[in-house]
Scaffold this motif. Structure first.
Motif: not given
Ligand SMILES: [Zn+2]
Ligand SMILES: [Zn+2]
Length: 453
Positions: A73-98
């Motif tokens: 509830q304290r997490l106000v947003g996720l900013v993604v700097t660019h499309a490399h896997e090491d920066h964007v790749g976990a979002i589908p897997y961790l979505w429930k937690e975020l």
């Protein structure tokens, strides 16, 4: 000054907390904390070589977001700097937690959407598209998107302002005046940061042990052209799928050498699809249907293939094994590695190269040529010196590297005259305001393994 026991930042606090990607290269996950809120920057994966999927491909691993999922509830947003896997790749897997809004620019958003569709999450993740130069308020944080150069479309650095202090988060970058695609590096954008009294520069350390200056993307053209011209049979180029600029270069080379270029590997076609959709692919850069190239005379073929790291399930290894459906390689053909071997993949690449050589296929790697055929997307020592000197932050915080890379980056900052360097690793809490300091191992970190979708 001690940190509060529940690790909730107060109205005067500005904290940095890496959960992944600091002390290692890959699976980035960074948090900034201020006034009861957290902002996440990047959420990536890396490939796990120790666990194979049934099809022979690697499993993926991300940082464990446990700390922030407890405080969702304290997490106000996720900013993604660019499309490399090491920066964007976990979002589908961790979505429930975020479950927070995701902010990024059009190309990265398109890549993310494609991942979410595969995971059946496209209706669930709110993506807010931003443009270069935008200034956005996310909770108590103010974020400004700065265009920088790297090795894929739309890389961004961030200015993050909270509680009266400004942090410069470089994300992945290099200084490239001929990036082939997108804006060239603009020194004035970074020179003017000196007048904005940057509190801390959170900086890419990937190539901090490499002297000199990175090679420009544009400089790969002549080396690749020369090798393609010399080749008599088919030419297959292995490169990283996300390097859209390299693919544009190869399409120009195909045109100049009377060959047809086709893409072999899903990730390549996916990247070009996203580049076309977001206006990064020139209309006159032709791509042929890969299924047709097998019928052409050998000297008219220029294939681009995934598998530069020797991956078992990728197109290039299948070509080497003779099990690739769309194209067969023969003695006298040429395979060019327009890539570097990522540490840890030496054995896999070595076995691939020897398989190809056994078939009398000519193999050319970066080290075999005088003209460059690959350019790294990360800053070498001269570039780090230059950017520190322009920005003049009070504190340097090296990230995106192993301890060796981080220490090398800090040494450069020290030499430039940045008086404070904070060197740590995942789970360390860095205090940027009101006072400067850090608490080691403030947060328990870990890794999560995921089955690839
Ligand atoms: Zn990157
Ligand atoms: Zn990265």
């Amino acid at each position: 000054m001690p940190f509060p026991s529940d690790l909730t930042p107060g109205p005067k606090d500005f904290w940095f907390l890496p959960l992944g990607g600091t002390g290692e290269i890959g699976m980035n996950m960074n948090l900034y904390g201020h006034n009861g809120q957290w902002l996440m920057v990047d959420c990536g994966v890396m490939f796990d070589k120790t666990r194979l999927q049934p099809d022979g491909s690697n499993s993926v691993v991300s940082a464990d977001p446990h700390f922030i999922s407890l405080r969702r509830q304290r997490l106000v947003g996720l900013v993604v700097t660019h499309a490399h896997e090491d920066h964007v790749g976990a979002i589908p897997y961790l979505w429930k937690e975020l479950q927070c809004p995701v902010y990024t620019t059009a190309f990265t958003a398109e890549i993310l959407r494609r991942k979410l569709v595969e995971a059946g999450l496209e209706e669930h993740v709110p993506i807010i598209e931003v443009d270069t130069g935008d200034l956005l308020k996310i909770g108590h944080f103010e974020i400004e998107w700065l265009s920088i150069t790297h090795s894929l479309p739309e890389p961004h650095a961030l200015l993050i302002r909270a509680g009266g202090s400004t942090v410069f988060h470089t994300a992945d970058w290099k200084i490239d005046f001929d990036p082939v695609l997108g804006h060239q590096f603009q020194p004035q954008v970074f020179k003017q940061l000196a007048s904005r009294k940057i509190k801390a520069m959170i900086c890419d350390s990937t190539n901090a042990v490499v002297p000199g200056h990175s090679i420009s993307e544009g400089d790969c053209f002549s080396g690749l052209l020369q090798l393609t011209r010399q080749a008599e049979g088919r030419v297959i180029v292995a490169c990283f799928g996300s390097n859209v600029a390299r693919l544009i270069t190869l399409s120009r080379i195909a045109e100049q050498t009377g060959r047809y270029m086709a893409l072999y590997g899903r990730s390549l076609r996916n990247m070009v699809g996203a580049a076309k959709k977001t206006g990064h692919w020139p209309d006159n850069a032709k791509v042929a249907d890969g299924r047709h190239l097998g019928y052409l005379p050998r000297h008219e073929v220029l294939g681009v293939a995934t598998g530069s790291q020797g991956e078992a399930a990728a197109a290039l290894r299948k070509m080497a094994l003779g099990t690739f459906r769309d194209l067969e390689l023969e003695a006298g053909d040429t395979v060019i590695f327009s890539s570097k071997v990522i540490p840890g993949n030496e054995a896999a690449v070595g076995s691939l190269v020897s398989m190809l050589r056994q078939k009398d296929i000519q193999v050319i790697e970066s080290a075999d040529t005088e003209s460059p055929i690959h350019a790294s997307g990360h800053p070498c020592q001269e570039e780090l010196t230059q950017l520190y000197d322009w920005v003049k932050p009070k504190i340097s915080i090296p990230v995106h590297g192993t301890p060796e890379h981080i220490n090398a980056n800090a040494a450069i900052a020290r030499e430039v005259g940045i008086t404070t360097q904070l060197c740590g690793e995942n789970g360390d809490l860095y205090r940027l305001a009101p006072t400067v300091g850090m608490k080691r191992k403030a947060v328990k970190t870990g890794r999560l393994f995921h089955d690839r979708q």
